[in-house]
Design a protein around this motif. Structure first.
Motif, short mmCIF file in Angstrom:
data_model
loop_
_atom_site.label_atom_id
_atom_site.label_comp_id
_atom_site.label_asym_id
_atom_site.label_seq_id
_atom_site.Cartn_x
_atom_site.Cartn_y
_atom_site.Cartn_z
N LEU A 100 0.84 -1.21 0.00
CA LEU A 100 0.00 0.00 0.00
C LEU A 100 0.87 1.25 0.00
CD1 LEU A 100 -3.01 -0.31 2.51
CD2 LEU A 100 -3.09 0.10 0.07
N PHE A 107 1.91 6.41 -6.95
CA PHE A 107 0.86 7.38 -7.31
C PHE A 107 1.38 8.81 -7.17
CE2 PHE A 107 -2.89 4.39 -6.07
CZ PHE A 107 -2.77 3.75 -7.29
N SER A 108 2.16 9.10 -6.10
CA SER A 108 2.67 10.47 -5.95
C SER A 108 3.70 10.78 -7.01
CB SER A 108 3.31 10.73 -4.59
OG SER A 108 2.84 9.92 -3.61
N PRO A 112 -1.88 8.72 -10.37
CA PRO A 112 -2.69 7.49 -10.43
C PRO A 112 -3.21 7.16 -11.82
CG PRO A 112 -3.87 9.23 -9.28
CD PRO A 112 -2.50 9.74 -9.50
N SER A 121 -2.14 -0.26 -9.87
CA SER A 121 -3.50 -0.47 -9.34
C SER A 121 -4.00 -1.87 -9.68
CB SER A 121 -4.50 0.53 -9.93
OG SER A 121 -4.07 1.84 -9.74
N MET A 124 -2.10 -4.49 -7.72
CA MET A 124 -2.53 -4.46 -6.31
C MET A 124 -3.88 -5.16 -6.16
SD MET A 124 -1.50 -2.81 -3.46
CE MET A 124 -2.23 -3.01 -1.86
N THR B 148 -10.69 -0.33 -1.43
CA THR B 148 -9.53 0.37 -0.86
C THR B 148 -8.71 1.05 -1.95
OG1 THR B 148 -9.45 -1.35 0.81
CG2 THR B 148 -7.56 0.09 0.68
N LEU B 149 -8.58 0.33 -3.05
CA LEU B 149 -7.81 0.85 -4.18
C LEU B 149 -8.47 2.09 -4.78
CD1 LEU B 149 -5.26 -0.17 -5.37
CD2 LEU B 149 -6.56 -1.52 -6.97
N MET B 152 -7.80 4.91 -2.51
CA MET B 152 -6.43 5.39 -2.62
C MET B 152 -6.24 6.25 -3.84
SD MET B 152 -3.77 2.43 -2.03
CE MET B 152 -2.29 3.06 -2.74
N ARG B 153 -6.85 5.81 -4.96
CA ARG B 153 -6.70 6.55 -6.20
C ARG B 153 -7.40 7.91 -6.11
NH1 ARG B 153 -5.33 4.27 -10.72
NH2 ARG B 153 -6.98 5.34 -11.84
N HIS B 156 -5.40 10.36 -4.26
CA HIS B 156 -4.31 10.93 -5.06
C HIS B 156 -4.84 11.71 -6.26
CE1 HIS B 156 -0.55 9.51 -3.27
NE2 HIS B 156 -1.26 8.48 -2.83
#
Lengths: 174, 193
Positions: A100, A107-108, A112, A121, A124, B148-149, B152-153, B156
Protein backbone atom coordinates in the motif's frame (compact mmCIF):
# COMPACT_ATOMS: atom_id res chain seq x y z
CA UNK A 1 -15.57 0.27 -20.44
CA UNK A 2 -14.50 3.10 -18.14
CA UNK A 3 -18.19 3.81 -17.55
CA UNK A 4 -18.76 0.45 -15.84
CA UNK A 5 -16.03 1.25 -13.34
CA UNK A 6 -17.39 4.72 -12.64
CA UNK A 7 -20.88 3.45 -11.99
CA UNK A 8 -19.90 0.43 -9.93
CA UNK A 9 -19.61 2.18 -6.56
CA UNK A 10 -22.90 4.10 -6.59
CA UNK A 11 -24.76 1.16 -8.14
CA UNK A 12 -23.30 -1.30 -5.64
CA UNK A 13 -24.35 0.92 -2.75
CA UNK A 14 -27.86 1.39 -4.12
CA UNK A 15 -28.12 -2.36 -4.71
CA UNK A 16 -26.92 -3.15 -1.18
CA UNK A 17 -29.41 -0.75 0.41
CA UNK A 18 -32.33 -2.17 -1.61
CA UNK A 19 -31.16 -5.71 -0.85
CA UNK A 20 -31.01 -5.04 2.90
CA UNK A 21 -34.44 -3.40 2.79
CA UNK A 22 -35.98 -6.23 0.75
CA UNK A 23 -34.59 -8.78 3.22
CA UNK A 24 -36.38 -6.86 6.01
CA UNK A 25 -33.18 -6.27 7.96
CA UNK A 26 -32.53 -3.22 10.11
CA UNK A 27 -30.42 -1.46 7.48
CA UNK A 28 -29.46 1.48 9.65
CA UNK A 29 -28.16 -0.52 12.60
CA UNK A 30 -26.28 -2.93 10.30
CA UNK A 31 -24.63 0.09 8.74
CA UNK A 32 -23.70 1.48 12.15
CA UNK A 33 -22.14 -1.78 13.33
CA UNK A 34 -20.25 -2.07 10.04
CA UNK A 35 -18.87 1.42 10.56
CA UNK A 36 -17.76 0.43 14.04
CA UNK A 37 -15.99 -2.64 12.66
CA UNK A 38 -14.41 -0.58 9.86
CA UNK A 39 -13.17 1.98 12.36
CA UNK A 40 -11.36 -0.64 14.41
CA UNK A 41 -9.83 -2.30 11.37
CA UNK A 42 -8.52 1.06 10.12
CA UNK A 43 -7.05 1.65 13.57
CA UNK A 44 -5.46 -1.80 13.56
CA UNK A 45 -3.70 -1.39 10.20
CA UNK A 46 -2.27 2.01 11.12
CA UNK A 47 0.87 0.98 13.08
CA UNK A 48 2.20 -1.36 10.36
CA UNK A 49 1.24 1.11 7.64
CA UNK A 50 3.11 3.89 9.45
CA UNK A 51 6.25 1.75 9.82
CA UNK A 52 6.19 0.85 6.13
CA UNK A 53 5.54 4.40 4.97
CA UNK A 54 8.76 5.39 6.76
CA UNK A 55 10.62 2.50 5.15
CA UNK A 56 9.35 3.33 1.67
CA UNK A 57 10.12 7.02 2.26
CA UNK A 58 13.80 6.47 3.09
CA UNK A 59 14.03 3.77 0.44
CA UNK A 60 13.01 6.35 -2.19
CA UNK A 61 15.01 9.28 -0.75
CA UNK A 62 18.24 7.30 -0.39
CA UNK A 63 18.26 6.64 -4.12
CA UNK A 64 18.20 2.89 -3.54
CA UNK A 65 14.93 2.52 -5.47
CA UNK A 66 16.51 4.25 -8.47
CA UNK A 67 19.61 2.07 -8.18
CA UNK A 68 17.55 -1.14 -8.15
CA UNK A 69 15.38 0.14 -10.98
CA UNK A 70 18.45 1.02 -13.04
CA UNK A 71 20.19 -2.30 -12.38
CA UNK A 72 17.15 -4.35 -13.24
CA UNK A 73 15.98 -2.31 -16.24
CA UNK A 74 17.90 -4.24 -18.96
CA UNK A 75 16.07 -7.39 -17.87
CA UNK A 76 12.65 -5.78 -17.40
CA UNK A 77 12.90 -3.80 -20.64
CA UNK A 78 13.57 -7.03 -22.48
CA UNK A 79 10.30 -8.52 -21.24
CA UNK A 80 8.37 -5.23 -21.41
CA UNK A 81 7.81 -4.82 -17.66
CA UNK A 82 8.07 -1.23 -16.30
CA UNK A 83 11.22 -1.29 -14.16
CA UNK A 84 9.79 1.35 -11.76
CA UNK A 85 7.30 -1.26 -10.58
CA UNK A 86 9.86 -3.90 -9.65
CA UNK A 87 10.26 -2.84 -5.98
CA UNK A 88 6.47 -2.92 -5.63
CA UNK A 89 6.22 -6.34 -7.25
CA UNK A 90 8.87 -7.73 -4.88
CA UNK A 91 7.16 -6.34 -1.78
CA UNK A 92 3.61 -7.30 -2.78
CA UNK A 93 3.54 -10.98 -1.62
CA UNK A 94 5.43 -10.11 1.58
CA UNK A 95 3.59 -7.14 3.03
CA UNK A 96 0.11 -5.72 2.53
CA UNK A 97 0.94 -2.44 4.27
CA UNK A 98 4.25 -2.25 2.47
CA UNK A 99 2.62 -2.60 -0.92
CA UNK A 100 0.00 0.00 0.00
CA UNK A 101 2.80 2.39 0.97
CA UNK A 102 4.71 1.57 -2.21
CA UNK A 103 1.63 2.00 -4.42
CA UNK A 104 0.93 5.34 -2.77
CA UNK A 105 4.55 6.34 -3.48
CA UNK A 106 4.13 5.39 -7.16
CA UNK A 107 0.86 7.38 -7.31
CA UNK A 108 2.67 10.47 -5.95
CA UNK A 109 5.58 10.05 -8.32
CA UNK A 110 3.78 9.19 -11.58
CA UNK A 111 0.13 10.03 -10.82
CA UNK A 112 -2.69 7.49 -10.43
CA UNK A 113 -3.82 7.89 -14.06
CA UNK A 114 -0.39 7.36 -15.62
CA UNK A 115 0.47 3.98 -17.13
CA UNK A 116 2.57 3.15 -14.05
CA UNK A 117 -0.29 4.19 -11.76
CA UNK A 118 -2.83 2.10 -13.64
CA UNK A 119 -0.52 -0.92 -13.78
CA UNK A 120 0.25 -0.73 -10.07
CA UNK A 121 -3.50 -0.47 -9.34
CA UNK A 122 -4.33 -3.56 -11.36
CA UNK A 123 -1.45 -5.50 -9.79
CA UNK A 124 -2.53 -4.46 -6.31
CA UNK A 125 -6.15 -5.40 -6.98
CA UNK A 126 -5.48 -8.79 -8.48
CA UNK A 127 -2.95 -10.19 -6.00
CA UNK A 128 -2.83 -10.90 -2.27
CA UNK A 129 -0.23 -10.90 0.51
CA UNK A 130 0.70 -14.48 -0.36
CA UNK A 131 3.15 -15.22 2.49
CA UNK A 132 0.84 -13.80 5.13
CA UNK A 133 -2.29 -15.54 3.81
CA UNK A 134 -0.58 -18.94 3.59
CA UNK A 135 0.91 -18.55 7.08
CA UNK A 136 -2.43 -17.64 8.67
CA UNK A 137 -4.42 -20.38 6.98
CA UNK A 138 -2.00 -23.20 7.66
CA UNK A 139 -1.40 -22.06 11.23
CA UNK A 140 -5.14 -22.55 11.81
CA UNK A 141 -4.94 -26.20 10.84
CA UNK A 142 -1.54 -26.79 12.45
CA UNK A 143 -0.09 -27.95 9.13
CA UNK A 144 3.70 -28.24 8.96
CA UNK A 145 4.20 -29.55 5.43
CA UNK A 146 2.39 -27.29 2.96
CA UNK A 147 3.72 -29.15 -0.12
CA UNK A 148 3.25 -27.29 -3.41
CA UNK A 149 1.20 -24.38 -1.99
CA UNK A 150 3.81 -21.62 -1.88
CA UNK A 151 5.33 -22.55 -5.23
CA UNK A 152 1.96 -22.46 -6.98
CA UNK A 153 0.82 -19.28 -5.21
CA UNK A 154 4.02 -17.42 -6.14
CA UNK A 155 3.89 -18.61 -9.76
CA UNK A 156 0.29 -17.36 -9.86
CA UNK A 157 1.43 -13.98 -8.46
CA UNK A 158 4.09 -13.67 -11.12
CA UNK A 159 1.56 -14.63 -13.76
CA UNK A 160 -0.90 -12.08 -12.39
CA UNK A 161 1.70 -9.28 -12.61
CA UNK A 162 2.40 -10.19 -16.23
CA UNK A 163 -1.30 -10.27 -17.08
CA UNK A 164 -1.78 -6.89 -15.32
CA UNK A 165 0.77 -5.30 -17.63
CA UNK A 166 -0.75 -6.88 -20.74
CA UNK A 167 -4.30 -5.87 -19.75
CA UNK A 168 -3.13 -2.30 -19.00
CA UNK A 169 -1.35 -2.11 -22.35
CA UNK A 170 -4.63 -3.08 -24.05
CA UNK A 171 -6.77 -0.66 -22.02
CA UNK A 172 -4.41 2.29 -21.74
CA UNK A 173 -1.91 2.15 -24.58
CA UNK A 174 1.03 4.24 -23.23
CA UNK B 1 9.68 -12.25 7.84
CA UNK B 2 8.23 -8.75 7.50
CA UNK B 3 10.43 -7.60 10.40
CA UNK B 4 13.53 -8.64 8.48
CA UNK B 5 12.32 -6.94 5.30
CA UNK B 6 11.58 -3.74 7.21
CA UNK B 7 15.00 -3.62 8.90
CA UNK B 8 16.70 -4.49 5.61
CA UNK B 9 14.99 -1.62 3.77
CA UNK B 10 15.62 0.89 6.58
CA UNK B 11 19.28 0.01 7.24
CA UNK B 12 19.99 -0.60 3.55
CA UNK B 13 18.66 2.84 2.66
CA UNK B 14 20.71 4.58 5.36
CA UNK B 15 23.90 2.77 4.42
CA UNK B 16 23.39 3.48 0.73
CA UNK B 17 22.62 7.14 1.48
CA UNK B 18 25.94 7.37 3.39
CA UNK B 19 27.85 6.18 0.34
CA UNK B 20 26.15 8.68 -1.98
CA UNK B 21 26.11 11.55 0.52
CA UNK B 22 22.34 11.98 0.56
CA UNK B 23 21.94 11.33 4.29
CA UNK B 24 20.57 14.83 4.87
CA UNK B 25 17.64 14.07 2.58
CA UNK B 26 16.67 11.10 4.73
CA UNK B 27 15.70 13.24 7.72
CA UNK B 28 13.26 15.18 5.58
CA UNK B 29 12.03 11.96 3.98
CA UNK B 30 11.26 10.45 7.39
CA UNK B 31 9.22 13.44 8.44
CA UNK B 32 7.43 13.69 5.08
CA UNK B 33 6.54 10.00 5.12
CA UNK B 34 5.25 10.17 8.68
CA UNK B 35 2.96 13.05 7.86
CA UNK B 36 1.87 11.63 4.51
CA UNK B 37 0.97 8.36 6.21
CA UNK B 38 -1.31 10.21 8.61
CA UNK B 39 -2.97 12.08 5.73
CA UNK B 40 -3.25 8.84 3.79
CA UNK B 41 -4.93 6.89 6.60
CA UNK B 42 -7.41 9.72 7.18
CA UNK B 43 -8.37 9.77 3.52
CA UNK B 44 -8.56 6.07 2.76
CA UNK B 45 -9.67 5.27 6.31
CA UNK B 46 -12.79 7.40 5.86
CA UNK B 47 -13.59 5.50 2.70
CA UNK B 48 -12.87 2.09 4.24
CA UNK B 49 -15.13 2.86 7.19
CA UNK B 50 -17.97 3.92 4.89
CA UNK B 51 -17.56 0.83 2.73
CA UNK B 52 -17.41 -1.43 5.76
CA UNK B 53 -20.76 0.02 6.86
CA UNK B 54 -22.44 -0.66 3.51
CA UNK B 55 -20.94 -4.12 3.23
CA UNK B 56 -22.26 -5.01 6.66
CA UNK B 57 -25.76 -4.22 5.40
CA UNK B 58 -25.15 -6.70 2.56
CA UNK B 59 -23.76 -9.27 4.98
CA UNK B 60 -26.70 -8.97 7.39
CA UNK B 61 -29.09 -9.45 4.47
CA UNK B 62 -27.33 -12.74 3.66
CA UNK B 63 -25.50 -11.75 0.48
CA UNK B 64 -22.45 -13.88 1.40
CA UNK B 65 -24.59 -17.05 1.59
CA UNK B 66 -26.36 -16.18 -1.66
CA UNK B 67 -23.08 -15.81 -3.52
CA UNK B 68 -21.74 -18.94 -1.80
CA UNK B 69 -24.67 -20.99 -3.07
CA UNK B 70 -24.16 -19.61 -6.55
CA UNK B 71 -20.52 -20.71 -6.72
CA UNK B 72 -20.84 -24.10 -5.03
CA UNK B 73 -21.22 -26.13 -8.29
CA UNK B 74 -17.85 -24.77 -9.46
CA UNK B 75 -16.24 -25.44 -6.08
CA UNK B 76 -17.30 -29.10 -5.93
CA UNK B 77 -15.60 -29.57 -9.26
CA UNK B 78 -12.33 -27.95 -8.10
CA UNK B 79 -12.17 -29.60 -4.67
CA UNK B 80 -12.14 -33.37 -5.06
CA UNK B 81 -14.17 -35.31 -2.50
CA UNK B 82 -15.99 -32.24 -1.13
CA UNK B 83 -19.62 -33.33 -1.28
CA UNK B 84 -22.74 -31.31 -1.97
CA UNK B 85 -24.39 -30.16 1.23
CA UNK B 86 -21.30 -30.87 3.37
CA UNK B 87 -19.93 -28.57 6.07
CA UNK B 88 -16.60 -28.19 4.21
CA UNK B 89 -18.32 -27.02 1.08
CA UNK B 90 -20.33 -24.43 2.96
CA UNK B 91 -17.22 -23.10 4.72
CA UNK B 92 -15.13 -22.96 1.53
CA UNK B 93 -17.89 -21.20 -0.41
CA UNK B 94 -18.66 -18.62 2.26
CA UNK B 95 -14.92 -17.98 2.72
CA UNK B 96 -14.45 -17.33 -0.99
CA UNK B 97 -17.62 -15.27 -1.36
CA UNK B 98 -16.73 -13.11 1.67
CA UNK B 99 -13.38 -12.50 -0.02
CA UNK B 100 -15.04 -11.55 -3.29
CA UNK B 101 -17.24 -9.07 -1.47
CA UNK B 102 -14.17 -7.59 0.22
CA UNK B 103 -15.28 -8.64 3.72
CA UNK B 104 -11.78 -9.62 4.83
CA UNK B 105 -12.72 -9.45 8.52
CA UNK B 106 -15.28 -12.18 7.91
CA UNK B 107 -13.36 -14.09 5.26
CA UNK B 108 -10.25 -14.93 7.31
CA UNK B 109 -12.00 -16.74 10.21
CA UNK B 110 -14.18 -18.62 7.69
CA UNK B 111 -11.11 -19.68 5.74
CA UNK B 112 -9.40 -20.81 8.93
CA UNK B 113 -12.43 -22.94 9.85
CA UNK B 114 -12.54 -24.38 6.35
CA UNK B 115 -8.85 -25.26 6.60
CA UNK B 116 -9.37 -26.93 9.98
CA UNK B 117 -12.27 -28.94 8.61
CA UNK B 118 -10.26 -30.03 5.54
CA UNK B 119 -7.30 -30.98 7.76
CA UNK B 120 -9.38 -33.73 9.39
CA UNK B 121 -8.46 -35.80 6.34
CA UNK B 122 -4.74 -35.04 6.53
CA UNK B 123 -2.08 -37.09 8.30
CA UNK B 124 1.34 -36.18 9.72
CA UNK B 125 0.50 -32.46 9.59
CA UNK B 126 0.85 -32.64 5.83
CA UNK B 127 -1.50 -30.57 3.69
CA UNK B 128 -3.94 -32.44 1.47
CA UNK B 129 -4.47 -31.41 -2.15
CA UNK B 130 -7.68 -29.64 -1.15
CA UNK B 131 -5.92 -27.66 1.58
CA UNK B 132 -3.26 -26.49 -0.87
CA UNK B 133 -5.97 -25.53 -3.34
CA UNK B 134 -7.86 -23.48 -0.76
CA UNK B 135 -4.72 -21.57 0.22
CA UNK B 136 -3.72 -20.88 -3.40
CA UNK B 137 -7.19 -19.64 -4.35
CA UNK B 138 -7.19 -17.35 -1.34
CA UNK B 139 -3.80 -15.97 -2.40
CA UNK B 140 -5.21 -15.10 -5.83
CA UNK B 141 -7.58 -12.32 -4.90
CA UNK B 142 -10.89 -11.93 -6.70
CA UNK B 143 -12.74 -8.83 -5.56
CA UNK B 144 -15.90 -7.43 -7.09
CA UNK B 145 -15.42 -3.85 -5.87
CA UNK B 146 -11.77 -2.98 -5.18
CA UNK B 147 -12.83 -0.37 -2.62
CA UNK B 148 -9.53 0.37 -0.86
CA UNK B 149 -7.81 0.85 -4.18
CA UNK B 150 -10.51 3.19 -5.47
CA UNK B 151 -10.19 5.15 -2.22
CA UNK B 152 -6.43 5.39 -2.62
CA UNK B 153 -6.70 6.55 -6.20
CA UNK B 154 -9.21 9.25 -5.38
CA UNK B 155 -7.04 10.36 -2.45
CA UNK B 156 -4.31 10.93 -5.06
CA UNK B 157 -6.72 13.03 -7.19
CA UNK B 158 -7.35 10.50 -9.94
CA UNK B 159 -9.70 11.76 -12.66
CA UNK B 160 -11.44 8.37 -12.75
CA UNK B 161 -10.59 6.49 -9.60
CA UNK B 162 -12.87 3.53 -10.29
CA UNK B 163 -11.82 3.04 -13.93
CA UNK B 164 -9.43 0.25 -12.90
CA UNK B 165 -12.37 -1.99 -11.93
CA UNK B 166 -12.87 -3.77 -15.27
CA UNK B 167 -9.14 -4.39 -15.88
CA UNK B 168 -8.93 -5.81 -12.34
CA UNK B 169 -11.86 -8.16 -12.99
CA UNK B 170 -10.27 -9.45 -16.18
CA UNK B 171 -6.83 -9.89 -14.61
CA UNK B 172 -8.19 -11.51 -11.44
CA UNK B 173 -10.37 -13.95 -13.33
CA UNK B 174 -7.55 -15.05 -15.63
CA UNK B 175 -5.23 -15.37 -12.62
CA UNK B 176 -7.65 -17.48 -10.56
CA UNK B 177 -8.20 -19.87 -13.47
CA UNK B 178 -4.44 -20.11 -13.99
CA UNK B 179 -3.86 -20.63 -10.24
CA UNK B 180 -6.35 -23.52 -10.11
CA UNK B 181 -4.83 -25.14 -13.18
CA UNK B 182 -1.24 -24.86 -12.00
CA UNK B 183 -2.19 -26.23 -8.57
CA UNK B 184 -3.96 -29.17 -10.17
CA UNK B 185 -0.89 -29.75 -12.29
CA UNK B 186 1.49 -29.71 -9.31
CA UNK B 187 -0.54 -31.85 -6.97
CA UNK B 188 0.40 -35.47 -6.53
CA UNK B 189 -1.62 -38.21 -4.95
CA UNK B 190 -3.06 -37.55 -1.49
CA UNK B 191 -1.88 -39.72 1.35
CA UNK B 192 -5.17 -40.15 3.13
CA UNK B 193 -5.52 -41.20 6.74
Amino acid sequence: MDKIGTYIMPLAILGILCFGFAKKTDVYSSFISGVKEGFSSVASIFPALFALFLAVGVFRASGLVDLITRLISPLTNAIGFPSELVPFALLRPVSGSGSLAMASDIFSKFGPDSFEGMAVSVMMGSTETTFYTTAVYFAASGTKNIRHTLKCALIADLFSMAVSIIVCRIFYAP
Amino acid sequence: MLGIVWIAIMVGSFVYACTTGSVAALGDALFDSASSCVTFILEIGAYMIMWSGFMNVAKTGGLTEKLAKFMSPVITRIFKGVKKGSEELKLICTNLSANMLGLSNAATPLGMSAMKKLSEKSINNTATNNMCMLAVINCASLQIVPSTLIAMRSAHDSVSAASITVPIWITSLITVIFAVLITKLCEGRDIHG
